[in-house]
Design an enzyme around this catalytic site. Structure first.
Site, PDB file in Angstrom:
ATOM      1  N   SER A   8       0.827  -1.202   0.000  1.00 30.40           N
ATOM      2  CA  SER A   8       0.000   0.000   0.000  1.00 30.40           C
ATOM      3  C   SER A   8       0.868   1.261   0.000  1.00 30.40           C
ATOM      4  CB  SER A   8      -0.969  -0.047   1.191  1.00 30.40           C
ATOM      5  OG  SER A   8      -1.978   0.920   1.061  1.00 30.40           O
ATOM      6  N   ASP A  34      -9.952  -5.140  -4.308  1.00 25.54           N
ATOM      7  CA  ASP A  34      -9.440  -4.041  -3.484  1.00 25.54           C
ATOM      8  C   ASP A  34     -10.324  -2.812  -3.687  1.00 25.54           C
ATOM      9  OD1 ASP A  34      -7.958  -2.036  -2.209  1.00 25.54           O
ATOM     10  OD2 ASP A  34      -6.032  -2.896  -2.817  1.00 25.54           O
ATOM     11  N   HIS A  85      -7.892  -5.459  -0.030  1.00 24.64           N
ATOM     12  CA  HIS A  85      -6.667  -4.691   0.231  1.00 24.64           C
ATOM     13  C   HIS A  85      -5.866  -5.437   1.292  1.00 24.64           C
ATOM     14  CE1 HIS A  85      -4.179  -1.157  -0.182  1.00 24.64           C
ATOM     15  NE2 HIS A  85      -4.199  -0.941   1.125  1.00 24.64           N
TER      16      HIS A  85
END
Length: 244
Positions: A136, A189, A223
């Site tokens: 991320s 995600d 995610h």
């Protein structure tokens, strides 16, 4: 993520005794190799996280000659989260491709990661034996740092992320045309949509030899990470950081 035995990791100790010159190393978590360490993976966690969880996860794909360094981001106010103070590599104003960006914060964070690379080089692991990775926001910083580095790194592992300051490239690029990049993204995600990852992969192909870029997506993955993704990361590390 599976928690592996805590005894398999310890606080990174600097051989040269000048940790204070590399602030992120003073607290970083490391997973040491079980034989002479000839390579390193520096892995950067995501927003609000710490290096501990990823040190546990990465110890599950440990190679005997590779050490993993998982620094902790500093605590800063994050605009996206109502200015709450949390671990973050730089400020985030939004998560869309056209959101304003914390240019000075991104550049400062990249310099701090480059300081770790320089430290490792002084202690016997050259940049071409270092893979930079992250998840991320950490993956975003790993991409930006590697692409702007004066050194040719062994590769980049960019999980569920994007390229910060993408409009500054290719002029901001350090010229690493043959930088191997493994980009992975969950198809479900909702925080950083997979389309954003695909746009990033296309942008990278304009800066790096397209044959060096691998973009993998995982059905049903949000995610987060998954065993199949970690297997791909291990394969990438084995390929670009072979035993010497």
């Amino acid at each position: 993520m599976p928690s592996l035995p805590r005894m398999r990791r310890h606080i990174l100790q600097c051989m040269c005794g000048n940790n204070m010159s590399v602030p992120l190393l003073a607290e970083a978590v490391t997973v040491s190799g079980v034989e002479k360490e000839t390579a390193a993976v520096i892995f950067l966690h995501g927003l609000g996280d710490s290096g501990h969880g990823w040190a546990d996860t990465l110890s599950g794909i440990q190679l005997p000659h590779v050490k993993f360094i998982c620094p902790h981001a500093p605590q800063i106010p994050v605009t996206l989260n109502m200015k709450m103070v949390m671990p973050a590599w730089f400020d985030l104003m939004g998560l869309s491709p056209d959101s304003p960006e914390d240019e000075s914060g991104i550049k400062k964070a990249a310099e701090n990661i480059k300081a770790i690379i320089e430290h490792e080089a002084k202690n016997g692991i050259p940049p071409h034996r270092i893979i930079l990775g992250g998840f991320s926001q950490g993956g975003a910083l790993s991409l930006y740092t590697a692409l702007t580095s004066q050194h040719q790194l062994a590769g980049v592992v960019a999980l569920s992320c994007w390229l910060p300051l993408h409009k500054s490239f290719p002029s901001a690029s350090g010229g690493s045309k043959n930088l191997p990049i493994l980009q992975c993204h969950g198809q479900m995600d909702v925080m950083i949509p997979v389309q954003f990852g695909a746009m990033t992969a296309e942008r990278l192909k304009s800066m790096v030899n397209p044959q060096m870029i691998t973009f993998k997506t995982y059905p049903g993955l949000s995610h987060s990470s998954c065993p199949q993704e970690m297997a791909a990361v291990k394969e990438f590390i084995e390929k670009y950081l072979p035993r010497i």
